[in-house]
Design a protein around this motif. Structure first.
Motif, PDB file in Angstrom:
ATOM      1  N   MET A 242       0.850  -1.191  -0.154  1.00 34.49           N
ATOM      2  CA  MET A 242      -0.035   0.067  -0.009  1.00 34.49           C
ATOM      3  C   MET A 242       0.808   1.297   0.071  1.00 34.49           C
ATOM      4  N   LEU A 243       1.973   1.221   0.741  1.00 40.06           N
ATOM      5  CA  LEU A 243       2.810   2.402   0.851  1.00 40.06           C
ATOM      6  C   LEU A 243       3.545   2.514  -0.641  1.00 40.06           C
ATOM      7  N   LEU A 244       3.943   1.471  -1.154  1.00 42.69           N
ATOM      8  CA  LEU A 244       4.387   1.773  -2.519  1.00 42.69           C
ATOM      9  C   LEU A 244       3.368   2.221  -3.556  1.00 42.69           C
ATOM     10  N   GLY A 245       2.267   1.516  -3.633  1.00 44.74           N
ATOM     11  CA  GLY A 245       1.407   1.748  -4.351  1.00 44.74           C
ATOM     12  C   GLY A 245       0.714   3.592  -4.326  1.00 44.74           C
ATOM     13  N   SER A 246       0.673   4.123  -2.847  1.00 41.48           N
ATOM     14  CA  SER A 246       0.433   5.288  -2.633  1.00 41.48           C
ATOM     15  C   SER A 246       1.595   6.277  -3.288  1.00 41.48           C
TER      16      SER A 246
END
Length: 384
Positions: A242-246
């Motif tokens: 999720m952090l990478l996608g954000s």
């Protein structure tokens, strides 16, 4: 041949535990006296402690400003700048609000320029102080965007948009997101999805192949993991995804700017203090349905990135409709409010909200379909 520019953060560190080693990651860059910008909640939870200790044990003097609120005000920004006088570098640690304050604080401390001259696109001149941003939510992507949003007066939101305020280093530490409540996890995750969707379909002249590629990968990561992180909040792999996608969504919309979803979300947050991610989620399906006559082919292209099962839906218009329905169903499945009335917005406020949304022309010009004040009011009514 399409011409475009693409700017992003110079250095990205993606590693669990990296925020506890700030002195090693960024100490030489930041210098002897560091302004550390965060919010009181994170300070109370102790999430800052290891990073602060790392810097202090390495001999840095750290000035902590920990009074950033949601939708930060100009007064908060000015207090942060006052606290940071004489500093040699700035760390922003927290959600989008803290990162936004840190960006402009670094600009004003480094250049001394007039804030009122910096509002808008490409007006900030710099230079700024060395800047390191450490996000604690997977949503805003602020660590890789050249934009900072500040609330001016009672309700108006203004932005500084300039590559000058891109940080030197972004530190992505999934461990920092493990304690996020389900409601914040869900809202920030949908916020990141909005960034990717609006970047992909942006009518901005700088919409480009890199932004489109990043937006699609962001949607793949976010769509595959958002339910997992809400149901299993200690899953560090899903948190990291999720952090990478954000971040990828942030890189996309930093160069292919967002549009009407954000424009209509700002009066919700500015007037009624609804968190930004939730504000976006409340109007998302309704804005996309409004845009569909112009953008259905684009939405159909990305539908299966977020929801792989939609690859089986034939026809661009049908797939677009299924995509919008799936986004609405996602919010419901995450137990998010889905109606403006559920966050205590009275029906009588919709007309003024529509008028206020028209102030966000820097965003509305990027929308794939022109939005009038009457259109905005119709969208709000559909969302109410």
């Amino acid at each position: 041949m399409q011409q475009f520019y693409f700017n992003t953060t110079k250095s990205i560190v993606f590693r669990p535990g990296a925020s506890a080693e700030l002195a090693d990651v960024a100490g030489p860059l930041l210098g002897e006296r560091i302004l550390f910008v965060t919010d009181p909640g994170l300070r109370k939870l102790g999430l800052c402690d290891k990073g602060l200790a790392s810097l202090q044990e390495a001999g840095h003097e750290v000035i902590v400003y920990d009074q950033v609120e949601a939708d930060p005000s100009r007064a908060t920004l000015e207090k942060a700048v006052e606290a940071g006088k004489g500093c040699t570098g700035v760390v922003g640690f927290g959600g989008g609000s803290s990162l936004d304050v840190a960006k402009i604080a670094a600009l004003l401390l480094g250049s001394g320029e007039d804030l009122d001259a910096a509002w808008g696109v490409g007006q900030a001149r710099g230079p700024r102080l060395p800047l390191v941003l450490v996000p604690t939510t997977a949503g805003t992507g602020s660590e890789v965007t050249p934009v900072s949003i500040i609330t001016v007066g009672a309700e108006e939101k203004r932005g500084v948009s300039s590559p000058v305020i891109l940080p030197d280093i972004a530190v992505l530490d999934a461990d920092l997101t493990l304690g996020l409540p389900a409601s914040i996890t869900a809202a920030t995750g949908v916020d990141a999805m909005v960034h990717a969707i609006e970047a992909y379909a942006s009518a901005n002249a700088n919409n480009n192949p890199l932004s489109k590629m990043l937006a699609r990968e962001a949607l793949r990561l976010l769509g595959a993991n958002i339910r997992t992180v809400v149901a299993d909040p200690g899953n560090v792999d899903a948190r990291g995804a999720m952090l990478l996608g954000s971040m990828l969504a942030g890189q996309a919309f930093a160069n292919s700017p967002v549009a009407a979803v954000h424009a209509l979300a700002y009066p919700i947050g500015g007037t009624f203090h609804v968190p930004h991610g939730l504000s976006n989620a409340l109007v998302l399906p309704h804005v996309l349905r409004f845009n569909a006559p112009n953008a259905y082919a684009l939405y159909a292209e990305i539908a299966a990135d977020a929801f792989p099962e939609l690859a089986q839906v034939e026809g661009a218009q049908t797939r677009c409709a299924a995509f919008i329905d799936a986004l609405a169903e996602l919010a419901q499945s995450l137990n998010m409010p889905t109606r403006l009335r559920e966050v205590d917005i009275p029906e009588g406020a919709l007309a003024k909200m529509a008028s206020d949304a028209m102030l966000q022309q820097r965003l509305l010009v990027n929308n794939p379909r022109s939005v009038s004040e009457a259109d905005a009011l119709s969208i709000y009514r559909a969302a109410w």
